[in-house]
Motif scaffolding. Structure first.
Motif, PDB file in Angstrom:
ATOM      1  N   VAL A   1       9.684   5.049  -9.800  1.00  0.00           N
ATOM      2  CA  VAL A   1      10.526   4.013  -9.199  1.00  0.00           C
ATOM      3  C   VAL A   1      10.146   3.828  -7.740  1.00  0.00           C
ATOM      4  CG1 VAL A   1      12.886   3.244  -8.754  1.00  0.00           C
ATOM      5  CG2 VAL A   1      12.410   4.747 -10.707  1.00  0.00           C
ATOM      6  N   ALA A   2       9.891   2.582  -7.344  1.00  0.00           N
ATOM      7  CA  ALA A   2       9.673   2.237  -5.939  1.00  0.00           C
ATOM      8  C   ALA A   2      10.936   1.590  -5.385  1.00  0.00           C
ATOM      9  CB  ALA A   2       8.499   1.274  -5.793  1.00  0.00           C
ATOM     10  N   ILE A   3      11.389   2.069  -4.239  1.00  0.00           N
ATOM     11  CA  ILE A   3      12.548   1.490  -3.562  1.00  0.00           C
ATOM     12  C   ILE A   3      12.031   0.532  -2.494  1.00  0.00           C
ATOM     13  CG2 ILE A   3      14.637   1.969  -2.238  1.00  0.00           C
ATOM     14  CD1 ILE A   3      14.654   4.766  -3.487  1.00  0.00           C
ATOM     15  N   THR A   4      12.486  -0.699  -2.519  1.00  0.00           N
ATOM     16  CA  THR A   4      11.907  -1.745  -1.689  1.00  0.00           C
ATOM     17  C   THR A   4      12.195  -1.564  -0.198  1.00  0.00           C
ATOM     18  OG1 THR A   4      13.840  -3.207  -1.837  1.00  0.00           O
ATOM     19  CG2 THR A   4      12.184  -3.389  -3.594  1.00  0.00           C
ATOM     20  N   SER A   5      11.504  -2.378   0.594  1.00  0.00           N
ATOM     21  CA  SER A   5      11.594  -2.316   2.050  1.00  0.00           C
ATOM     22  C   SER A   5      12.745  -3.144   2.618  1.00  0.00           C
ATOM     23  CB  SER A   5      10.275  -2.801   2.664  1.00  0.00           C
ATOM     24  OG  SER A   5       9.951  -4.098   2.176  1.00  0.00           O
TER      25      SER A   5
ATOM     26  N   VAL B   1      11.277  -1.037 -10.236  1.00  0.00           N
ATOM     27  CA  VAL B   1      11.538  -1.459  -8.858  1.00  0.00           C
ATOM     28  C   VAL B   1      13.039  -1.447  -8.588  1.00  0.00           C
ATOM     29  CG1 VAL B   1      11.412  -3.383  -7.226  1.00  0.00           C
ATOM     30  CG2 VAL B   1       9.458  -2.862  -8.707  1.00  0.00           C
ATOM     31  N   ALA B   2      13.427  -0.720  -7.546  1.00  0.00           N
ATOM     32  CA  ALA B   2      14.816  -0.672  -7.088  1.00  0.00           C
ATOM     33  C   ALA B   2      14.917  -1.410  -5.763  1.00  0.00           C
ATOM     34  CB  ALA B   2      15.276   0.782  -6.918  1.00  0.00           C
TER      35      ALA B   2
ATOM     36  N   ALA C   1       6.815  -4.679  -4.218  1.00  0.00           N
ATOM     37  CA  ALA C   1       6.908  -3.489  -5.058  1.00  0.00           C
ATOM     38  C   ALA C   1       6.356  -3.773  -6.453  1.00  0.00           C
ATOM     39  CB  ALA C   1       8.354  -3.013  -5.139  1.00  0.00           C
ATOM     40  N   ARG C   2       6.609  -4.967  -6.975  1.00  0.00           N
ATOM     41  CA  ARG C   2       6.051  -5.355  -8.273  1.00  0.00           C
ATOM     42  C   ARG C   2       4.514  -5.383  -8.196  1.00  0.00           C
ATOM     43  NH1 ARG C   2       9.745  -4.579 -11.972  1.00  0.00           N
ATOM     44  NH2 ARG C   2      11.582  -5.913 -11.854  1.00  0.00           N
TER      45      ARG C   2
ATOM     46  N   ALA D   1       0.819  -1.207   0.000  1.00  0.00           N
ATOM     47  CA  ALA D   1       0.000   0.000   0.000  1.00  0.00           C
ATOM     48  C   ALA D   1       0.856   1.262   0.000  1.00  0.00           C
ATOM     49  CB  ALA D   1      -0.934  -0.003   1.217  1.00  0.00           C
ATOM     50  N   ALA D   2       1.962   1.241   0.730  1.00  0.00           N
ATOM     51  CA  ALA D   2       2.853   2.403   0.758  1.00  0.00           C
ATOM     52  C   ALA D   2       3.492   2.638  -0.605  1.00  0.00           C
ATOM     53  CB  ALA D   2       3.928   2.207   1.825  1.00  0.00           C
TER      54      ALA D   2
END
Length: 318
Positions: free
Chosen positions: A70-74, A122-123, A104-105, A58-59
């Motif tokens: 681009v989403a940077i993973t947790s 996705v990073a 992230a995907r 959700a974030a």
């Protein structure tokens, strides 16, 4: 060197970067906290990989919907050693590292299903050794470990994250040039492009090395598609962008904090936001091609960055 040649690098993300400026997301932890999640332990946001993975998706989705490319993973604070302290064995820990990429995907898939039409990336986050220690040393460096020891620490989780096939590995918040060197050695042969991003204070790494020295090894590393700074004051970014571009000749990545300062005694943020759209335009003009935010930078700020970078008449992401 003998043996099988390493697989070719995934050039797709690098090609997108060459085509225009990409918008990074903002701080994952502040978005999770805003949603009511308690991150007050040594695993930080990585704890939710095991306990509330849906919250992480959700974030990420909130940032994609705000305009991030681009989403940077947790996985910043996700390490085999850190998970072991919580009783999570190596096999389960590897699964959680891979899950960070999958989440992230999933967020990207949901964003596309909701009408987001631009390419989304996705990073996989790789935080410094000090993040695992959870004692603030990630902002000091100088851990008392050799380059070889740091390389050995980072390589196993890098292998797991690379196998999950992110578009890029984000070697981020690195406080020490020696650790930067260790990370560049550790990513060799993984077949995934990387960016290397230092946490800085003024014109030096947090460990005190000149940025010219810290950035130099990245210039000759084929895996590195961008180099820059993150988790720093916005005021420290401009000069760092110019130095990174001059020393490496590569695109620059920047994602500073909001400008507020952490009061360790009060365990609270203090001061005001100094991150502005005008700065974003200046950073791009100086060579920044990946631009976003870190601590205390939320979806609203990322939306503003995206609007600034996608002004008609200028190059747009994707």
């Amino acid at each position: 060197m003998t043996g099988t040649a390493p697989p070719p690098l995934n050039r797709t993300f690098a090609e997108a970067l060459a085509a225009g400026t990409l918008v990074l997301d903002g701080g994952l932890s502040n978005q999770l906290e805003a949603a009511g999640h308690d991150l007050g332990d040594a695993l930080w946001s990585a704890r939710l990989l095991a306990e509330r993975p849906g919250a992480i998706t959700a974030a990420h989705l909130a940032y994609f919907e705000a305009g991030a490319d681009v989403a940077i993973t947790s996985s910043y604070q996700a390490t085999f050693e850190g998970f072991a302290e919580r009783g999570i064995d190596r096999g389960r820990a590897a699964g959680l590292l891979a899950l960070s990429v999958d989440l992230a995907r999933e967020a990207a898939d949901r964003a596309r299903a909701g009408g987001v039409g631009r390419p989304l990336w996705v990073a996989a986050s790789v935080g410094p050794y000090g993040a695992m220690l959870a004692d603030g040393s990630e902002y000091r460096g100088r851990y008392g470990r050799t380059v070889a020891e740091l390389e050995a620490f980072h390589r196993p989780r890098l292998e797991v994250l690379a196998a999950a096939r992110p578009d890029v590995l984000a070697l981020e918040t690195v406080p020490d040039a020696d650790e930067g060197t260790a990370l560049l050695r550790a990513v060799r042969g993984l077949g995934v492009p990387v960016w290397l991003s230092y946490s800085v204070l003024g014109d030096r790494t947090r460990a005190g090395q000149p940025l010219t020295e810290a950035f130099a090894p990245a210039a000759e590393a084929d895996e590195v598609i961008a180099v820059g700074v993150n988790c720093c004051a916005p005021e420290d970014v401009g000069a760092a962008v110019e130095t990174a571009a001059r020393v490496t000749g590569k695109p620059v990545v920047v994602y500073p904090n909001s400008g507020e300062r952490w009061d360790a005694g009060a365990r609270a943020w203090d001061g005001r936001t100094t991150f502005t759209a005008a700065q974003v335009s200046e950073w791009r003009a100086a060579g920044a091609r990946l631009i976003g935010g870190c601590c205390r930078v939320g979806p609203e700020a990322i939306s503003s960055i995206a609007d600034t970078l996608r002004t008609p008449g200028r190059r747009t992401p994707g």
